[in-house]
Scaffold this motif. Structure first.
Motif, PDB file in Angstrom:
ATOM      1  N   TRP A  25      -0.969 -10.446  12.470  1.00  0.00           N
ATOM      2  CA  TRP A  25      -1.366 -10.189  11.094  1.00  0.00           C
ATOM      3  C   TRP A  25      -0.689 -11.167  10.131  1.00  0.00           C
ATOM      4  N   GLY A  26      -0.077 -12.218  10.668  1.00  0.00           N
ATOM      5  CA  GLY A  26       0.691 -13.128   9.828  1.00  0.00           C
ATOM      6  C   GLY A  26      -0.119 -13.780   8.732  1.00  0.00           C
ATOM      7  N   GLU A  27      -1.278 -14.316   9.068  1.00  0.00           N
ATOM      8  CA  GLU A  27      -2.073 -15.020   8.062  1.00  0.00           C
ATOM      9  C   GLU A  27      -2.546 -14.072   6.968  1.00  0.00           C
ATOM     10  N   ALA A  28      -2.980 -12.880   7.372  1.00  0.00           N
ATOM     11  CA  ALA A  28      -3.427 -11.904   6.380  1.00  0.00           C
ATOM     12  C   ALA A  28      -2.269 -11.473   5.489  1.00  0.00           C
ATOM     13  N   ALA A  29      -1.071 -11.297   6.079  1.00  0.00           N
ATOM     14  CA  ALA A  29       0.090 -10.901   5.290  1.00  0.00           C
ATOM     15  C   ALA A  29       0.450 -11.988   4.278  1.00  0.00           C
ATOM     16  N   TRP A  30       0.391 -13.246   4.708  1.00  0.00           N
ATOM     17  CA  TRP A  30       0.698 -14.354   3.794  1.00  0.00           C
ATOM     18  C   TRP A  30      -0.274 -14.363   2.610  1.00  0.00           C
ATOM     19  N   GLN A  31      -1.540 -14.224   2.902  1.00  0.00           N
ATOM     20  CA  GLN A  31      -2.526 -14.282   1.829  1.00  0.00           C
ATOM     21  C   GLN A  31      -2.345 -13.130   0.841  1.00  0.00           C
ATOM     22  N   ALA A  32      -2.001 -11.940   1.364  1.00  0.00           N
ATOM     23  CA  ALA A  32      -1.804 -10.796   0.486  1.00  0.00           C
ATOM     24  C   ALA A  32      -0.569 -10.990  -0.387  1.00  0.00           C
ATOM     25  N   GLY A  76      -7.790  -3.229   5.234  1.00  0.00           N
ATOM     26  CA  GLY A  76      -6.875  -2.170   5.622  1.00  0.00           C
ATOM     27  C   GLY A  76      -5.448  -2.460   5.223  1.00  0.00           C
ATOM     28  N   THR A  77      -4.529  -1.980   6.032  1.00  0.00           N
ATOM     29  CA  THR A  77      -3.107  -2.161   5.765  1.00  0.00           C
ATOM     30  C   THR A  77      -2.405  -2.692   7.011  1.00  0.00           C
ATOM     31  N   VAL A  78      -1.229  -3.259   6.798  1.00  0.00           N
ATOM     32  CA  VAL A  78      -0.422  -3.801   7.893  1.00  0.00           C
ATOM     33  C   VAL A  78       0.985  -3.233   7.767  1.00  0.00           C
ATOM     34  N   PRO A  79       1.531  -2.654   8.845  1.00  0.00           N
ATOM     35  CA  PRO A  79       2.906  -2.168   8.771  1.00  0.00           C
ATOM     36  C   PRO A  79       3.874  -3.342   8.705  1.00  0.00           C
ATOM     37  N   VAL A  80       4.858  -3.255   7.839  1.00  0.00           N
ATOM     38  CA  VAL A  80       5.824  -4.341   7.679  1.00  0.00           C
ATOM     39  C   VAL A  80       7.229  -3.758   7.606  1.00  0.00           C
ATOM     40  N   ALA A  88       7.310  -0.289   5.327  1.00  0.00           N
ATOM     41  CA  ALA A  88       6.266  -0.180   4.308  1.00  0.00           C
ATOM     42  C   ALA A  88       4.937  -0.614   4.906  1.00  0.00           C
ATOM     43  N   GLU A  89       3.908  -0.564   4.077  1.00  0.00           N
ATOM     44  CA  GLU A  89       2.590  -1.037   4.482  1.00  0.00           C
ATOM     45  C   GLU A  89       2.085  -2.025   3.443  1.00  0.00           C
ATOM     46  N   LEU A  90       1.503  -3.087   3.935  1.00  0.00           N
ATOM     47  CA  LEU A  90       1.005  -4.154   3.071  1.00  0.00           C
ATOM     48  C   LEU A  90      -0.508  -4.045   2.983  1.00  0.00           C
ATOM     49  N   LYS A  91      -1.044  -4.191   1.773  1.00  0.00           N
ATOM     50  CA  LYS A  91      -2.493  -4.170   1.597  1.00  0.00           C
ATOM     51  C   LYS A  91      -3.085  -5.515   2.007  1.00  0.00           C
ATOM     52  N   VAL A  92      -3.996  -5.486   2.962  1.00  0.00           N
ATOM     53  CA  VAL A  92      -4.692  -6.701   3.378  1.00  0.00           C
ATOM     54  C   VAL A  92      -6.180  -6.403   3.384  1.00  0.00           C
ATOM     55  N   ALA A  93      -6.960  -7.461   3.500  1.00  0.00           N
ATOM     56  CA  ALA A  93      -8.407  -7.288   3.525  1.00  0.00           C
ATOM     57  C   ALA A  93      -8.784  -6.423   4.719  1.00  0.00           C
ATOM     58  N   ALA A 147       0.841  -1.195   0.000  1.00  0.00           N
ATOM     59  CA  ALA A 147       0.000   0.000   0.000  1.00  0.00           C
ATOM     60  C   ALA A 147       0.873   1.240   0.000  1.00  0.00           C
ATOM     61  N   SER A 148       2.038   1.140   0.613  1.00  0.00           N
ATOM     62  CA  SER A 148       3.003   2.237   0.614  1.00  0.00           C
ATOM     63  C   SER A 148       4.383   1.645   0.811  1.00  0.00           C
ATOM     64  N   GLY A 149       5.393   2.415   0.357  1.00  0.00           N
ATOM     65  CA  GLY A 149       6.763   1.944   0.483  1.00  0.00           C
ATOM     66  C   GLY A 149       7.393   1.746  -0.871  1.00  0.00           C
ATOM     67  N   ASP A 150       8.706   1.949  -0.927  1.00  0.00           N
ATOM     68  CA  ASP A 150       9.460   1.885  -2.175  1.00  0.00           C
ATOM     69  C   ASP A 150      10.468   0.743  -2.087  1.00  0.00           C
ATOM     70  N   VAL A 151      10.328  -0.263  -2.970  1.00  0.00           N
ATOM     71  CA  VAL A 151      11.264  -1.380  -2.984  1.00  0.00           C
ATOM     72  C   VAL A 151      12.061  -1.413  -4.278  1.00  0.00           C
TER      73      VAL A 151
END
Length: 1001
Positions: A829-836, A804-808, A797-802, A780-784
């Motif tokens: 938020w591990g399971e949601a991060a994996w699925q995303a 909302g977002t998750v800080p990573v 960064a932030e990861l897009k999950v169902a 969702a945000s962050g530059d890689v």
């Protein structure tokens, strides 16, 4: 008598018959019987067979010192071998059977070994192996199989144990071990003083030798005294059917309590036994004494018993050991037993080796109807499956306790009782390292000075006479009470007294003109001649003699026969028993069920199964899991019915050609924080970390003090005073303990705090040429980008999950040799991060991959892991020598350059590629020079794989001198067990993308 059951007497319940099954036939005993007493009552025998010669064995004792009557209890999953019949409480429906015999203990074809006895003398198995020295592996293995097949007695069940067991941690002021007269008196005295008392008794009845006894104690009948003593215990915790099997440092006592074996139909939810770990302030050992047998010709025949056991069966169980008994003693020991049997209606003869026994004892015995033969000794027992007579004679000489005798006459007898003195049961205090001390006037070993907080009482101190034993128990309790601040210290304890009339020490009777087997250890079939042979062959240490002859190595641990064995060894060496010494007593005091010792530690309770935060998502998708330490990790992710090989090869190709995702949450993660965090890591790692910029990470290796590699991993610098260290899954716990030790003991001045955060983070690695594109899809945000996140860089960064977002946290790290990123999210938020992340990877044409594919990728790249860093590898061996800093010291820096670790021919890392198409070799195989495929070889294989990158079967491992010494040359990879040899070519371990262009992309 009715059979062998006396018409009256004993404390069994004659109105409550109990049925049991012996070798498939149903018999009956009484409530209060043991299996042994019920067998005697039914005239059953023989009940066992000896180990080597398969000679018939009967019941020899009435307690845990039993060395003959070993039986198997139950069947199926609850089959329990090597149970001692005298300690098995009779319960309705009990099933027991003979063991170490075929087809049965009554008729055993194995008894042919008795005719071949000269081939099974002491040390026969050592000599067997010595005799085949120089022969091939096949011959060795065949002999080993035969000897292993012959070893052991009973047969344990191979089915899972269906019972449960518990573990209890207990505390008390005073722990009294043994509920005989001394133990009961001690427990009652301590309880009366208001102390928290625990009393442990291995029997199901309290009172020891007083149960069913006819004597008086302190002016009262034994039964009345016992009743009052039990009542006086009041609030004390009394554990029946509980064995104190070991005394350990800090006076911790291990106790196994049998909870349901005495119940015919126990509640299935109850544990069968409990391991109690007791931590008392004071321990009183009222463990009694063990009667010793006398060795003479064929003294192992069924019907030859300890005299005290005969008395115990008659008084407590109302069972006679036979109808015509001959008892033999060299002192006062068997007089009470002879009188008891005579009064019970057994025709009884008593042999006393003394020419003039004490007049009072002679008169009492004759008044009871005992025929006394003074100056006579047992010479030879007759019969085969049962005793059918006894030849007796007079001694022509007695030297060092060994009597030479002449045979004079044969007595009719169907049972023989022997008593050659008593040995105080000092085993538990000896577990604490207290050396036994020989007392010649008492004819036994006593304990030396016990450790603080431990006292012995009663017969365990060689006291005689019940009143004296009772008073000694009270004295031990008063001393404990005073030590705990509840009373005054008592005076001096009663001293042991010798017998009223001196008796000759007697251990063995032999005929000079005849060679008869005289047994010291009837379970392992150890004879007196075995001990003499050991002495002749140079085994002059008692510990060497023990192992060479196996005397004292059976389940009774030599409780009855060891003293005689020591005396015979001393005689053979021309020295005294104190000069010869005694073998070491070790826990357990008696055999204990492995299930009870394991307690709840079985299945997942033995090694708790750990699942990552991403486990459920992978399981739902059909992943196949394997164990990685305590963790469950995805082994492979099958598609369309793939097996392991098809799946991992597809996954490895996928990562090389596109991208894939793998769960790396199991990596150890340790937060290292504080102003001195960088300096601390500089000392721990071989390379520098103090100057690592914030927002960067670095691969590091740590050594042990001896210069060998401990672990490797990547540490991230998140702030000036905050690092996140990652380490291997297998070593995570060890590394954490190591860091805590260093800060607590070596460098307490460092301002650093470490904390395990492995469970706080869920991690996934996204690897492959399309990894960056996949990750960009998920963010969702962050530059890689390469510019914003270079190799070994860190980004938030932030990861897009169902929803909302998750800080990573993202780090550019590669274990596969490909462009790769490790993404860490909060564990919840591990399971949601994996699925995303998985959805993004699949959108780029990739999928999840497992440990098997990861192993392929790392072997191709030449990365080391726990298989290589096995504790005997240096930095140079692993090809990492250039990492070591020359500008700073670090743990292991001095020792790593010592001679032996810097030699050029040390095995070092290399690749091994099968030469012939389709050829394979296995991990753990031996690397050999061509034409030299025996011995230890020149290296070994640590990992293998079918390599998609190289199109060949590939291994990683070590070879003398490393790849530089063997590059391009052939070796032979030998697998002796599989009988396979494979030609392989040695190549550099880091040849895949050696310049690192792919992972730096």
């Amino acid at each position: 008598m009715s059979g062998y059951r006396l018409r009256e007497g004993g404390v069994v319940d004659r109105s409550s018959p109990v049925s049991f099954v012996w070798d498939g036939t149903r018999y009956h005993g009484l409530a209060g019987d043991t299996l042994a007493s019920a067998m005697l009552a039914n005239g059953l025998g023989p009940v066992a067979r000896g180990f080597k010669y398969h000679r018939p064995r009967g019941i020899m004792s009435a307690g845990p010192e039993e060395a003959g009557a070993l039986v198997t209890l139950g069947r199926g999953a609850r089959r329990e071998p090597n149970a001692k019949a005298p300690t098995v409480e009779l319960v309705e429906g009990l099933e027991a059977s003979g063991q170490n015999a075929w087809p049965s203990v009554r008729f055993d074809l194995g008894q042919v070994n008795d005719l071949l006895g000269r081939f099974f003398a002491a040390g026969f198995y050592y000599k067997t192996f010595f005799g085949i020295t120089g022969k091939g592996t096949w011959e060795w293995m065949q002999f080993e199989k035969l000897i292993r097949r012959a070893a052991g007695m009973g047969s344990a069940s191979r089915e899972p144990d269906p019972d449960s067991y518990d573990v209890v941690h207990d505390f008390c002021d005073v722990l009294v071990i043994g509920a005989g007269p001394a133990g009961l008196a001690a427990a009652a005295e301590a309880t009366a003083a208001g102390l928290d008392v625990m009393l442990v008794e291995q029997d199901f009845a309290l009172g020891g030798q007083l149960v069913g006894a006819e004597e008086t104690v302190e002016g009262r009948k034994a039964a009345d005294w016992l009743s009052q003593a039990e009542a006086a215990l009041g609030p004390a915790r009394v554990l029946r059917r509980a064995t104190a099997f070991g005394l350990y440092d800090g006076n911790v006592v291990g106790v196994v309590e049998r909870l349901t074996d005495h119940i015919a139909e126990p509640d299935p939810h109850l544990p069968r036994a409990a391991l109690r770990i007791v931590r008392p302030a004071r321990v009183i050992l009222a463990t009694g004494a063990i009667e010793r047998p006398l060795a003479f010709g064929n003294n192992d025949r069924p019907g030859v018993m300890l005299a005290g056991a005969m008395e115990r069966y008659a008084r407590r169980f109302g069972v006679a050991p036979g109808s015509r008994a001959v008892l033999a003693t060299a002192g006062d020991g068997a007089y009470a037993a002879a009188a008891c049997l005579a009064r019970a209606g057994v025709e009884t003869t008593l042999l006393d080796a003394r020419e003039t026994p004490p007049e009072a004892m002679r008169a009492a015995a004759e008044a009871a109807g005992v025929a006394l033969m003074a100056g006579y000794l047992p010479v030879e027992a007759h019969g085969r499956a049962a005793t059918a007579g006894l030849t007796v004679g007079r001694a022509t000489a007695i030297r060092h306790g060994i009597a030479e005798a002449r045979a004079e006459r044969r007595l009719e007898a169907d049972c023989v009782g022997v008593s050659a003195g008593w040995s105080p049961a000092i085993h538990l205090v000896a577990h604490r390292g207290v050396k036994p001390v020989w007392h010649g006037d008492l004819g036994c070993f006593l304990a030396g000075t016990p450790p603080e907080g431990v006292a012995l009482a009663g017969a365990s101190r060689a006291l005689r006479g019940t009143d004296a034993i009772v008073e000694d128990g009270r004295h031990a309790a008063r001393a404990a009470i005073a030590a705990l601040g509840h009373g005054k210290a008592p005076g001096r304890a009663p001293a042991p007294a010798a017998q009223a009339q001196p008796a000759p020490a007697l251990y063995e009777v032999r005929l000079p003109d005849r060679k008869l087997k005289t047994f010291l250890d009837p379970q392992h079939d150890v004879t007196s001649e075995d001990v003499r042979q050991a002495a002749r062959e140079g085994y002059t240490s008692v510990e060497h003699m023990k192992r060479y002859t196996t005397l004292g190595m059976a389940t009774d641990q030599g409780k009855t026969g060891n003293i005689a064995g020591l005396a015979l060894l001393a005689d053979a060496l021309g020295q005294s028993i104190p000069e010869t010494g005694i073998t070491t007593f070790r826990p357990p005091f008696t055999p204990q069920p492995i299930g009870a010792l394991a307690g709840r530690a079985r299945g997942a309770h033995f090694a708790s199964e750990r699942r990552t935060p991403m486990h459920a998502a992978q399981a739902e998708a059909g992943a196949v899991f394997t164990d990685a330490g305590l963790w469950k990790r995805a082994w492979y992710h099958p598609q369309g019915g793939e097996d392991l090989e098809a799946a991992y090869l597809r996954e490895a190709r996928m990562v090389r050609e596109c991208c894939g995702i793998i769960d790396v949450s199991t990596l150890g993660k340790i937060a290292v924080q504080g102003p001195d965090a960088g300096a601390f890591l500089n000392r721990v790692y071989v390379n520098g970390f103090a100057k690592l910029p914030v927002g960067k990470c670095r691969y590091g290796v740590m050594l042990r003090d001896d210069g060998f590699v401990l672990d490797d991993g990547v540490s991230w610098r998140l702030a000036e005073d905050h690092y996140l260290m990652t380490c291997t899954t297998a070593q995570a716990g060890h590394v954490m303990v190591w860091l805590e030790y260093l800060l607590a003991w070596r460098w307490p001045e460092l301002r650093v705090h470490v904390a395990s955060v492995s469970d706080q983070w869920a991690g996934a690695a996204v690897a492959g040429p399309r990894a960056r594109a996949a990750l960009e899809r998920a963010l969702a945000s962050g530059d890689v980008s390469g510019a914003a996140l270079p190799f070994m860089g860190i980004a938030a960064a932030e990861l897009k999950v169902a929803g909302g977002t998750v800080p990573v946290l993202i780090a550019r790290i590669s274990f596969s040799g490909e462009l790769a990123f490790e993404v860490y999210a909060p564990a919840n938020w591990g399971e949601a991060a994996w699925q995303a992340l998985l959805a993004a990877v699949e959108a780029e044409g990739g999928a999840a991959y497992g440990m098997e594919a990861l192993g392929t990728l790392r072997i191709e790249k030449g990365h080391v892991t726990g298989a290589e860093l096995d504790g005997r590898v240096t930095l140079e061996d692993a090809g990492l020598g250039r990492m070591a800093s020359r500008a700073k010291p670090f743990i292991g820096s001095a020792m790593r350059v010592r001679p032996g670790l810097t030699e050029a021919d040390r095995p070092a890392l290399a690749h091994f590629e099968a030469v012939e198409p389709g050829a394979r070799f296995s991990g753990g195989a031996i690397v050999c020079a061509p034409g030299q495929t025996t011995g230890h070889g020149i290296g070994w294989i640590t990992g293998v794989t079918e390599s998609p990158a190289f199109g060949a079967w590939l291994g990683i491992g070590f070879v003398e001198g490393g790849a530089a010494a063997w590059e391009g040359r052939e070796v032979v990879i030998a697998e002796p067990v599989a009988g396979r040899e494979t030609r392989a070519r040695v190549l550099p371990a880091h040849r895949f993308d050696a310049a690192g262009e792919r992972m730096h992309a």
